[in-house]
Design an enzyme around this catalytic site. Structure first.
Site, PDB file in Angstrom:
ATOM      1  N   ASP A 158       2.108   6.900   3.811  1.00  0.00           N
ATOM      2  CA  ASP A 158       0.963   6.417   4.577  1.00  0.00           C
ATOM      3  C   ASP A 158       0.769   7.291   5.813  1.00  0.00           C
ATOM      4  OD1 ASP A 158      -0.912   4.317   5.837  1.00  0.00           O
ATOM      5  OD2 ASP A 158      -0.262   3.314   4.010  1.00  0.00           O
ATOM      6  N   HIS A 192      -2.629   2.457  10.263  1.00  0.00           N
ATOM      7  CA  HIS A 192      -2.628   1.929   8.898  1.00  0.00           C
ATOM      8  C   HIS A 192      -1.209   1.729   8.367  1.00  0.00           C
ATOM      9  CE1 HIS A 192      -3.198   2.016   4.475  1.00  0.00           C
ATOM     10  NE2 HIS A 192      -4.384   1.497   4.731  1.00  0.00           N
ATOM     11  N   SER A 357      -5.368  -2.322   0.687  1.00  0.00           N
ATOM     12  CA  SER A 357      -4.077  -1.844   1.196  1.00  0.00           C
ATOM     13  C   SER A 357      -3.210  -3.019   1.602  1.00  0.00           C
ATOM     14  CB  SER A 357      -4.281  -0.936   2.410  1.00  0.00           C
ATOM     15  OG  SER A 357      -4.794   0.309   2.050  1.00  0.00           O
TER      16      SER A 357
END
Length: 424
Positions: A158, A192, A357
């Site tokens: 990520d 994220h 996600s």
């Protein structure tokens, strides 16, 4: 989306990494060479992925550029290829084809907010019925966990993870980084990756509080990643897992299961990532992927379309399909993915985000919890068996409103006796 070259043999290669080139590329005397695959305008990185296993090709590329071998996908990542080298490679019989490397993106909304309540998503995975809103008590839900030692390794490819966040309790480490930011830049400068890690295994927001997480940074501050960096990261993950399992075997210790969480999306016909995840699953690695946030059929989305990952779509607290979520037969099941609170990437902050996600992270955590429960009592579950087991015990006909595909909610309660209740 990557595509083959059009039939106009006067084609000029343009928009490579945002800069128009000036040389016309005549790939054959009659028509362009179909062995060259291009990205859509604006998403090419300037690097190339060569489908070949030839040592001679590696040597040739290294003579003028830099070649990185990706064994899982049987490809070679070339940092740059000039016109002469590109044409030379395309004419070789030991080169199957060459593709421009295309950018992909991480999957999440960017809204943030600070809260302190227990997430509804964790509770929904272990509640047999739709959750009730408690407007008087937003702290919401109790959740019963199985207590065990750190028993599963979760690799998070990520934007990096804010390892020092107190909710991780020292259970997050990092491997090398793969991207234009360099191998030594591990921090999450986007948010994220930290949010995903928090859903998987943080103290306050996580599904599985007993997993160890390894961050492998592939995404930049804009949430973008490059295909070649994904392939290099997967290569490193496999070498890391293989070395660890070899050592445990030598010490006659039980193998710690490994899960990879992939929360990015890319529309492409190329199969590089598909090939890599197939090999990883065959080696015994569990893989979870986000379905994608384009509200369309996920059959063209990488890595969601692979039969060798568990693909997860998103739903809201009312058990309704989230319209942003991709759908279709390649989506195995759905999980909470709307207004999910988790760890933030600044200090001890929290953030609320939505997307597939977040849904995928819930299922990664669910698999981690199951593997921890089973750890030490049975040999490690192979990936296909665990996926079949999770699907078998999923709640049927949830969520509602899916355009087409499976109606299954990932669930823990029935088989593993994990339950959630609304607090009074």
């Amino acid at each position: 989306m990557c595509r083959g070259l059009p039939t106009n043999h006067n084609l000029v290669m343009d928009e490579i990494q945002g800069n128009a080139t000036s040389w016309p590329l005549f790939l054959s005397r009659r028509s362009p060479n179909p062995k060259l695959h291009r990205c859509d305008a604006g998403v090419a990185t300037g690097r190339y992925i060569v489908k070949s296993q030839s040592d001679a090709v590696v040597k040739l590329i290294n003579s003028k550029s830099k070649a990185t071998i990706c064994k899982l996908s049987k490809t070679i990542l070339a940092e740059a290829l000039d016109k002469e080298m590109l044409i030379t490679l395309l004419e070789r019989s030991d080169v199957n084809y060459i593709a421009e490397e295309c950018r992909g993106v991480m999957i999440a909304s960017m809204a943030t907010e600070t809260r302190s309540y227990v997430p509804w998503g964790v509770a929904r995975l272990s509640s047999t019925t739709r959750l009730q809103h408690n407007m008087m008590n937003p702290t919401g839900y109790r959740h019963k966990y199985h207590k065990s030692a750190e028993c599963v390794d979760v690799y998070i490819l990520d934007t990096g993870v804010h390892e020092k966040h107190p909710d991780f309790e020292g259970r997050v480490t990092h491997g090398p980084s793969f991207g234009p930011f360099g191998e030594e830049h591990w921090e999450d400068d986007h948010g994220h990756g930290t949010h995903i890690a928090g859903i998987i295994g943080s103290k306050r927001y996580g599904v599985a509080r007993n997993v160890r997480m390894i961050s492998v940074k592939i995404g930049d501050a804009n949430g973008e990643m490059r295909t070649g960096d994904v392939l290099r990261a997967l290569e490193w993950v496999w070498s890391h897992i293989d070395a660890r399992w070899t050592k445990l075997n030598e010490e006659k210790q039980p193998l710690r299961p490994a899960i990879i969480n992939l929360s990015f999306q890319q529309e492409t016909r190329e199969t590089f990532v598909d090939d890599a995840v197939k090999k990883l699953e065959e080696h015994g690695v569990h893989i979870v992927a986000a379905a994608g946030n384009r509200g369309k059929n996920a059959r063209s989305t990488v890595p969601a379309r692979s039969f060798h990952v568990t693909t997860v779509g998103a739903m809201d607290i009312n058990d309704r399909y989230a319209p942003i979520s991709n759908f279709g037969d390649v989506v195995d099941l759905y999980a909470p993915g709307v207004d999910i609170i988790s760890t933030g990437h600044k200090d001890a902050s929290s953030a609320i985000k939505s997307g597939t996600s977040q849904a995928a992270a819930h299922i990664t955590g669910l698999k981690g919890e199951v593997l921890c429960i089973e750890f030490g009592h049975h040999p490690p579950m192979p990936p296909q068996l665990l996926r079949q087991t999770v699907l078998k015990y999923a709640l049927k006909n949830v969520p509602s409103g899916i355009p087409n595909g499976h109606h299954l909610l990932g669930h823990l309660a029935e088989k593993w006796e994990i339950h959630s209740t609304l607090t009074g």
